[in-house]
Design an enzyme around this catalytic site. Structure first.
Site, mmCIF file in Angstrom:
data_model
loop_
_atom_site.group_PDB
_atom_site.id
_atom_site.type_symbol
_atom_site.label_atom_id
_atom_site.label_comp_id
_atom_site.label_asym_id
_atom_site.label_seq_id
_atom_site.Cartn_x
_atom_site.Cartn_y
_atom_site.Cartn_z
ATOM 1 N N ASN A 9 0.868 -1.178 0.000
ATOM 2 C CA ASN A 9 0.000 0.000 0.000
ATOM 3 C C ASN A 9 0.905 1.229 0.000
ATOM 4 O O ASN A 9 1.457 1.595 1.028
ATOM 5 C CB ASN A 9 -0.895 -0.028 1.254
ATOM 6 C CG ASN A 9 -1.746 1.215 1.393
ATOM 7 O OD1 ASN A 9 -1.805 2.044 0.467
ATOM 8 N ND2 ASN A 9 -2.406 1.361 2.531
ATOM 9 N N LYS A 11 0.177 4.243 -0.387
ATOM 10 C CA LYS A 11 -0.454 5.461 0.161
ATOM 11 C C LYS A 11 -0.143 6.658 -0.750
ATOM 12 O O LYS A 11 -0.003 6.483 -1.951
ATOM 13 C CB LYS A 11 -0.007 5.683 1.618
ATOM 14 C CG LYS A 11 -0.205 4.424 2.460
ATOM 15 C CD LYS A 11 -0.090 4.636 3.929
ATOM 16 C CE LYS A 11 -0.278 3.293 4.634
ATOM 17 N NZ LYS A 11 -0.299 3.414 6.082
ATOM 18 N N HIS A 98 -9.676 1.324 4.348
ATOM 19 C CA HIS A 98 -8.427 1.472 5.102
ATOM 20 C C HIS A 98 -8.674 2.396 6.297
ATOM 21 O O HIS A 98 -9.460 3.340 6.201
ATOM 22 C CB HIS A 98 -7.332 2.042 4.199
ATOM 23 C CG HIS A 98 -5.989 2.012 4.855
ATOM 24 N ND1 HIS A 98 -5.592 2.964 5.762
ATOM 25 C CD2 HIS A 98 -4.978 1.114 4.779
ATOM 26 C CE1 HIS A 98 -4.383 2.654 6.199
ATOM 27 N NE2 HIS A 98 -3.983 1.537 5.621
ATOM 28 N N GLU A 100 -7.098 4.753 7.465
ATOM 29 C CA GLU A 100 -6.879 6.189 7.189
ATOM 30 C C GLU A 100 -8.093 6.790 6.475
ATOM 31 O O GLU A 100 -8.425 7.960 6.683
ATOM 32 C CB GLU A 100 -5.585 6.367 6.375
ATOM 33 C CG GLU A 100 -4.365 6.128 7.259
ATOM 34 C CD GLU A 100 -3.148 5.570 6.541
ATOM 35 O OE1 GLU A 100 -3.079 5.649 5.298
ATOM 36 O OE2 GLU A 100 -2.256 5.041 7.231
ATOM 37 N N GLU A 170 -5.917 -4.899 10.079
ATOM 38 C CA GLU A 170 -4.856 -3.943 10.359
ATOM 39 C C GLU A 170 -5.159 -3.187 11.650
ATOM 40 O O GLU A 170 -5.921 -2.206 11.634
ATOM 41 C CB GLU A 170 -4.745 -2.924 9.225
ATOM 42 C CG GLU A 170 -4.457 -3.521 7.868
ATOM 43 C CD GLU A 170 -3.834 -2.480 6.932
ATOM 44 O OE1 GLU A 170 -2.701 -2.705 6.505
ATOM 45 O OE2 GLU A 170 -4.472 -1.449 6.681
ATOM 46 N N GLY A 176 2.040 2.154 10.643
ATOM 47 C CA GLY A 176 3.012 3.243 10.531
ATOM 48 C C GLY A 176 3.690 3.597 11.837
ATOM 49 O O GLY A 176 4.343 4.630 11.944
ATOM 50 N N SER A 216 2.903 -2.268 10.227
ATOM 51 C CA SER A 216 4.349 -2.353 10.491
ATOM 52 C C SER A 216 4.968 -3.701 10.137
ATOM 53 O O SER A 216 5.885 -4.172 10.814
ATOM 54 C CB SER A 216 4.649 -1.968 11.942
ATOM 55 O OG SER A 216 4.282 -0.607 12.174
HETATM 56 P P1 PGA Z 1 2.498 0.199 7.591
HETATM 57 O O1 PGA Z 1 1.083 0.448 6.881
HETATM 58 O O2 PGA Z 1 3.037 -1.105 7.033
HETATM 59 O O3 PGA Z 1 3.342 1.372 7.198
HETATM 60 O O4 PGA Z 1 2.258 0.107 9.047
HETATM 61 C C1 PGA Z 1 0.205 -0.606 6.630
HETATM 62 C C2 PGA Z 1 -1.066 -0.089 6.015
HETATM 63 O O5 PGA Z 1 -1.512 0.995 6.408
HETATM 64 O O6 PGA Z 1 -1.660 -0.724 5.131
#
Ligand code: PGA
Length: 253
Positions: A9, A11, A98, A100, A170, A176, A216
């Site tokens: 992803n 982003k 997601h 976010e 997630e 993140g 992560s």
């Molecule tokens: P991350 O993000 O691996 O940077 O924690 C995962 C995601 O948001 O899909």
């Protein structure tokens, strides 16, 4: 047999030049080093979908996905991208829900159920995300919340449609942050999700749905996470932006 999947992803990162360089490098490394047949998906920003798809060519293993799409079919929705547009570009996957999007763009279960429907109608595969924020886990209500997210987003689907879904668990506190769920925490939640699917649709069907872990994931922890019985791969954010690291994650499956 459910598919093993490693999806990156991206982003809102990279320029066009960087995006094409990253995908070229990953594809080169995959062709040289990856033996397994896990599906690999680059979920790029909308403007890079076609250029990256062009770099991938007709690989049977690597494909592209969008990170969102509109719940509307078409019309006066400035700035939005529809499922039929993605279909016309032959984009096979789209991430929906997601955290976010839920957090910054107010996407809720009702909206996501509509997005799931429109995406399925156009023949794309949704990667449906669910996961609890830290305070919910601290109150020990994470199972309840994640089950509710799955119900709201997916349980209106019939058997034929639910088969087409990929789920990504997630935990928001792990996204993140560098603070990944332990393998035990991931396995516990994946089995909760699979059991919930099984209660609604039956075990055979639930056993065929891929459930990815996200939050992560990196080259150091992927093997242990992917080794869990109910973890069928990963949705990888930050570490998918570095070719070598992403390929090491792919090799961990
Ligand atoms: P991350 O993000 O691996 O940077 O924690 C995962 C995601 O948001 O899909």
């Amino acid at each position: 047999m459910r598919s093993k999947i490693v999806a990156g992803n991206w982003k809102m990162n990279k320029t066009l030049e960087e995006a094409t360089a990253l995908s070229s490098e990953i594809i080169k490394l995959v062709s040289e080093e990856v033996k397994g047949n896990a599906k690999i998906i680059f979920c790029t920003p909308f403007p890079f979908l076609l250029p990256v798809k062009g770099i991938i060519g007709n690989s049977s293993q690597v494909s592209v996905g969008a990170q969102n799409c509109s719940e509307h079919e078409a019309g006066a929705y400035t700035g939005e991208v529809s499922a039929s547009m993605l279909k016309s570009m032959v984009i096979p996957y789209v991430i929906l829900g997601h955290s976010e999007r839920r957090q910054y763009f107010g996407e809720d279960g009702k909206l996501l159920a509509k997005k799931i429907d429109v995406v399925l109608k156009h023949g794309l595969t949704p990667i449906f995300c669910c996961g609890e924020p830290l305070e919910v886990r601290e109150r020990n209500e994470h199972e309840q919340l994640v089950k509710q997210q799955v119900e709201e987003g997916l349980f209106h689907l019939n058997e034929e449609s639910i088969r087409k879904i990929v789920i990504a668990y997630e935990p928001v506190w792990a996204i993140g942050t560098g603070k990944t769920a332990t393998a035990a925490q991931a396995q516990e939640m994946h089995s909760v999700i699979r059991k919930h699917l099984s209660d609604r649709y039956g075990k055979a069907l639930a056993d065929n749905i891929s459930i990815l872990y996200g939050g992560s994931v990196n080259a150091g922890n992927a093997k242990e996470l992917f080794g869990c019985a109910d973890v069928d791969g990963g949705l990888v954010g930050g570490a998918s932006l570095k070719a070598r690291e992403f390929v090491e994650i792919i090799k961990s499956i």
